[in-house]
Write a protein that holds these residues in place. Structure first.
Motif, PDB file in Angstrom:
ATOM      1  N   ALA A 122       1.725   5.405   3.997  1.00 16.60           N
ATOM      2  CA  ALA A 122       0.364   4.899   3.777  1.00 16.60           C
ATOM      3  C   ALA A 122      -0.215   4.431   5.102  1.00 16.60           C
ATOM      4  O   ALA A 122       0.474   3.846   5.929  1.00 16.60           O
ATOM      5  N   ARG A 125       4.610   6.661  -7.776  1.00 19.73           N
ATOM      6  CA  ARG A 125       5.616   5.961  -6.966  1.00 19.73           C
ATOM      7  C   ARG A 125       5.403   4.443  -7.051  1.00 19.73           C
ATOM      8  O   ARG A 125       6.363   3.679  -7.100  1.00 19.73           O
ATOM      9  N   LEU A 126       4.144   4.010  -7.080  1.00 15.59           N
ATOM     10  CA  LEU A 126       3.859   2.586  -7.224  1.00 15.59           C
ATOM     11  C   LEU A 126       4.267   2.080  -8.602  1.00 15.59           C
ATOM     12  O   LEU A 126       4.771   0.956  -8.733  1.00 15.59           O
ATOM     13  N   ASP A 156       5.787   4.858   2.216  1.00 18.09           N
ATOM     14  CA  ASP A 156       5.562   6.292   2.006  1.00 18.09           C
ATOM     15  C   ASP A 156       4.466   6.875   2.899  1.00 18.09           C
ATOM     16  O   ASP A 156       3.727   7.763   2.501  1.00 18.09           O
ATOM     17  N   THR A 216      -0.923  -1.143  -4.572  1.00 15.97           N
ATOM     18  CA  THR A 216      -2.177  -0.394  -4.560  1.00 15.97           C
ATOM     19  C   THR A 216      -2.075   0.843  -3.677  1.00 15.97           C
ATOM     20  O   THR A 216      -1.241   0.899  -2.773  1.00 15.97           O
ATOM     21  N   SER A 217      -2.922   1.798  -3.925  1.00 14.00           N
ATOM     22  CA  SER A 217      -3.053   2.942  -3.020  1.00 14.00           C
ATOM     23  C   SER A 217      -4.412   2.922  -2.331  1.00 14.00           C
ATOM     24  O   SER A 217      -4.738   3.801  -1.551  1.00 14.00           O
ATOM     25  N   ARG A 225       0.838  -1.192   0.000  1.00 13.50           N
ATOM     26  CA  ARG A 225       0.000   0.000   0.000  1.00 13.50           C
ATOM     27  C   ARG A 225       0.876   1.246   0.000  1.00 13.50           C
ATOM     28  O   ARG A 225       1.659   1.469   0.912  1.00 13.50           O
ATOM     29  N   GLY A 226       0.729   2.046  -1.041  1.00 10.82           N
ATOM     30  CA  GLY A 226       1.433   3.315  -1.143  1.00 10.82           C
ATOM     31  C   GLY A 226       0.456   4.466  -1.153  1.00 10.82           C
ATOM     32  O   GLY A 226      -0.750   4.279  -0.959  1.00 10.82           O
ATOM     33  N   THR A 227       0.976   5.655  -1.409  1.00 13.62           N
ATOM     34  CA  THR A 227       0.127   6.840  -1.400  1.00 13.62           C
ATOM     35  C   THR A 227       0.047   7.518  -2.756  1.00 13.62           C
ATOM     36  O   THR A 227      -0.882   8.287  -2.989  1.00 13.62           O
ATOM     37  N   GLU A 228       1.004   7.237  -3.646  1.00 14.66           N
ATOM     38  CA  GLU A 228       1.043   7.911  -4.939  1.00 14.66           C
ATOM     39  C   GLU A 228       1.146   6.898  -6.073  1.00 14.66           C
ATOM     40  O   GLU A 228       2.075   6.085  -6.084  1.00 14.66           O
ATOM     41  N   PRO A 229       0.234   6.952  -7.041  1.00 19.45           N
ATOM     42  CA  PRO A 229       0.291   6.013  -8.167  1.00 19.45           C
ATOM     43  C   PRO A 229       1.633   6.048  -8.917  1.00 19.45           C
ATOM     44  O   PRO A 229       2.135   4.997  -9.314  1.00 19.45           O
ATOM     45  N   CYS A 246       3.063  -1.267   4.098  1.00 23.43           N
ATOM     46  CA  CYS A 246       2.808   0.151   3.853  1.00 23.43           C
ATOM     47  C   CYS A 246       4.113   0.880   3.581  1.00 23.43           C
ATOM     48  O   CYS A 246       5.091   0.707   4.311  1.00 23.43           O
TER      49      CYS A 246
END
Length: 154
Positions: free
Chosen positions: A94, A41-42, A92, A76-77, A35-39, A90
């Motif tokens: 998240a 970055r993923l 960044d 995914t975010s 799980r990240g926060t920015e597409p 998780c």
């Protein structure tokens, strides 16, 4: 009942540490959501994970495709675990809830120890999760190898 493992990265880059953790999680039979926060970055991480060293194959996919439910590792975010993940990693900053920690096999929170903002976010997550009664461990690679520095029983 699961636990939250905090990984304080100071020596190795995120993609290297994450790759090692994902390999162990898959060996344990877990399905994983990263799980990240920015597409963007993923997307970057997706490319890095395809370049796993030592000819290792790390099966994974990006969320939003037709085969999300089949992915052993899903980047995914979103908060949904559309691949049936039993482990969430998780990055960044998240978020993760105490309910998730208590229902999953494992939650891993990876943060950049060279970024004061990331350290502060991780400290807040530690306080929130342990304050809610979640079991947690704090791991540091400061000495050159991973060492457990703190643990709460939950």
């Amino acid at each position: 009942m699961g636990a939250a493992y905090f990984y304080h990265l100071t020596r190795k880059p995120l993609e290297e540490t994450l790759g090692a953790l994902l390999t162990r999680a898959l060996a344990a039979g877990w399905r994983v959501a990263v799980r990240g926060t920015e597409p963007g970055r993923l997307d970057w991480l997706d490319e890095k994970l395809w370049l796993t060293p030592d000819d290792g194959f790390l099966p994974h996919g990006m969320a939003g495709g037709p085969h999300d439910a089949e992915q052993p590792v899903l980047l995914t975010s979103a908060p949904e675990l559309s691949n049936g993940a039993t482990c969430v990693m998780c990055i960044d900053g998240a978020g993760v809830s105490p309910e998730e920690v208590n229902t999953l096999d494992r939650v891993c929170i990876l943060f950049d120890g060279n970024d004061p903002g990331a350290v502060e976010v991780a400290r807040g997550q530690w306080r929130a999760l342990t304050g809610a009664g979640c079991a947690a461990q704090y791991w540091s690679e400061d000495s050159g190898r991973w060492e457990k520095k703190a643990e709460t029983g939950g």
